[in-house]
Design a protein around this motif. Structure first.
Motif, mmCIF file in Angstrom:
data_model
loop_
_atom_site.group_PDB
_atom_site.id
_atom_site.type_symbol
_atom_site.label_atom_id
_atom_site.label_comp_id
_atom_site.label_asym_id
_atom_site.label_seq_id
_atom_site.Cartn_x
_atom_site.Cartn_y
_atom_site.Cartn_z
ATOM 1 N N TYR A 5 0.982 -1.272 0.107
ATOM 2 C CA TYR A 5 0.004 -0.193 0.020
ATOM 3 C C TYR A 5 0.848 1.203 -0.032
ATOM 4 C CZ TYR A 5 -3.709 -3.166 1.115
ATOM 5 O OH TYR A 5 -4.765 -4.363 1.060
ATOM 6 N N ASP A 6 1.932 1.264 0.819
ATOM 7 C CA ASP A 6 3.103 2.362 0.862
ATOM 8 C C ASP A 6 3.613 2.581 -0.775
ATOM 9 O OD1 ASP A 6 4.096 4.587 2.290
ATOM 10 O OD2 ASP A 6 5.873 3.052 2.389
ATOM 11 N N ILE A 7 4.028 1.193 -1.165
ATOM 12 C CA ILE A 7 4.776 1.439 -2.299
ATOM 13 C C ILE A 7 3.687 2.206 -3.391
ATOM 14 C CG2 ILE A 7 5.526 -0.015 -4.206
ATOM 15 C CD1 ILE A 7 6.222 -1.868 -2.132
ATOM 16 N N LEU A 8 2.702 1.908 -3.464
ATOM 17 C CA LEU A 8 1.528 2.543 -4.525
ATOM 18 C C LEU A 8 1.046 3.868 -3.957
ATOM 19 C CD1 LEU A 8 -0.233 -0.702 -5.885
ATOM 20 C CD2 LEU A 8 1.637 0.512 -6.837
ATOM 21 N N GLY A 9 1.255 3.959 -2.581
ATOM 22 C CA GLY A 9 0.766 5.248 -1.939
ATOM 23 C C GLY A 9 -0.646 5.631 -2.098
ATOM 24 N N VAL A 10 -1.345 4.517 -1.719
ATOM 25 C CA VAL A 10 -2.843 4.208 -1.482
ATOM 26 C C VAL A 10 -2.980 3.689 -0.098
ATOM 27 C CG1 VAL A 10 -3.280 4.031 -3.751
ATOM 28 C CG2 VAL A 10 -2.838 1.962 -2.339
ATOM 29 N N LEU A 26 2.502 5.651 -11.243
ATOM 30 C CA LEU A 26 3.849 5.205 -10.812
ATOM 31 C C LEU A 26 4.805 4.638 -11.930
ATOM 32 C CD1 LEU A 26 3.457 4.250 -7.229
ATOM 33 C CD2 LEU A 26 4.551 6.518 -7.943
ATOM 34 N N ALA A 27 3.932 3.466 -12.567
ATOM 35 C CA ALA A 27 4.689 2.876 -13.555
ATOM 36 C C ALA A 27 5.161 3.840 -14.734
ATOM 37 C CB ALA A 27 3.622 1.807 -14.180
ATOM 38 N N HIS A 28 4.289 4.714 -15.091
ATOM 39 C CA HIS A 28 4.911 5.667 -16.283
ATOM 40 C C HIS A 28 6.059 6.468 -15.917
ATOM 41 C CE1 HIS A 28 4.259 8.087 -19.584
ATOM 42 N NE2 HIS A 28 4.447 9.229 -18.907
ATOM 43 N N LYS A 29 5.940 6.700 -14.503
ATOM 44 C CA LYS A 29 7.130 7.646 -13.882
ATOM 45 C C LYS A 29 8.452 6.859 -13.870
ATOM 46 C CE LYS A 29 8.404 10.490 -10.175
ATOM 47 N NZ LYS A 29 7.780 11.053 -8.635
ATOM 48 N N TYR A 30 8.188 5.690 -13.505
ATOM 49 C CA TYR A 30 9.612 4.748 -13.337
ATOM 50 C C TYR A 30 9.871 3.670 -14.141
ATOM 51 C CZ TYR A 30 9.633 6.871 -8.591
ATOM 52 O OH TYR A 30 9.700 7.655 -7.626
ATOM 53 N N HIS A 31 9.162 3.657 -15.118
ATOM 54 C CA HIS A 31 9.297 2.841 -16.546
ATOM 55 C C HIS A 31 10.843 2.718 -16.919
ATOM 56 C CE1 HIS A 31 9.101 0.176 -19.797
ATOM 57 N NE2 HIS A 31 7.924 -0.485 -19.549
ATOM 58 N N PRO A 32 11.456 1.459 -16.745
ATOM 59 C CA PRO A 32 12.915 1.667 -17.560
ATOM 60 C C PRO A 32 13.021 2.247 -18.802
ATOM 61 C CG PRO A 32 12.462 -0.400 -16.523
ATOM 62 C CD PRO A 32 11.245 0.374 -16.589
ATOM 63 N N LYS A 42 9.919 -2.802 -10.929
ATOM 64 C CA LYS A 42 9.673 -4.130 -10.433
ATOM 65 C C LYS A 42 8.863 -4.196 -8.959
ATOM 66 C CE LYS A 42 13.570 -6.602 -12.599
ATOM 67 N NZ LYS A 42 14.745 -7.320 -12.435
ATOM 68 N N GLU A 43 9.190 -3.337 -8.194
ATOM 69 C CA GLU A 43 8.574 -3.195 -6.787
ATOM 70 C C GLU A 43 7.200 -2.752 -7.010
ATOM 71 O OE1 GLU A 43 10.021 0.065 -4.256
ATOM 72 O OE2 GLU A 43 10.503 -1.967 -2.897
ATOM 73 N N ILE A 44 7.057 -1.697 -7.958
ATOM 74 C CA ILE A 44 5.563 -1.395 -8.129
ATOM 75 C C ILE A 44 4.772 -2.234 -8.639
ATOM 76 C CG2 ILE A 44 4.183 0.532 -9.372
ATOM 77 C CD1 ILE A 44 6.987 2.345 -9.168
ATOM 78 N N ASN A 45 5.253 -2.917 -9.733
ATOM 79 C CA ASN A 45 4.363 -3.982 -10.534
ATOM 80 C C ASN A 45 4.052 -5.111 -9.611
ATOM 81 O OD1 ASN A 45 3.303 -4.998 -12.971
ATOM 82 N ND2 ASN A 45 5.306 -6.551 -13.059
ATOM 83 N N GLU A 46 4.971 -5.458 -8.830
ATOM 84 C CA GLU A 46 4.724 -6.666 -7.648
ATOM 85 C C GLU A 46 3.561 -6.128 -6.861
ATOM 86 O OE1 GLU A 46 6.931 -8.402 -3.760
ATOM 87 O OE2 GLU A 46 8.389 -7.803 -5.336
#
Length: 67
Positions: A5-10, A26-32, A42-46
């Motif tokens: 929940y903290d990782i996604l900020g919800v 977040l995926a858009h912001k941190y996409h490689p 990877k953390e966000i995706n998990e």
């Protein structure tokens, strides 16, 4: 154990729509491919994989936040 929940900020009672919206942001912001961090992505995706699945989310809550 990671706090998804903290990782996604919800919040812990976030709706599926809120989780999805937070993930996409977040995926858009941190996409490689966009110059982001592969580890963070990877953390966000998990986190999204667990919280977006009703059964996985229930198990995660049961084992991560016992009452």
């Amino acid at each position: 154990m990671k706090d998804y929940y903290d990782i996604l900020g919800v919040s812990r009672n976030a709706s599926p729509e809120e989780i999805k919206k937070a993930f996409y942001k977040l995926a858009h912001k941190y996409h490689p491919d966009k110059g982001g961090s592969p580890e963070r992505f990877k953390e966000i995706n998990e986190a999204y994989q667990v919280l977006s699945n009703k059964e996985k989310r229930a198990q995660y809550r049961l084992f991560s936040f016992p009452t």
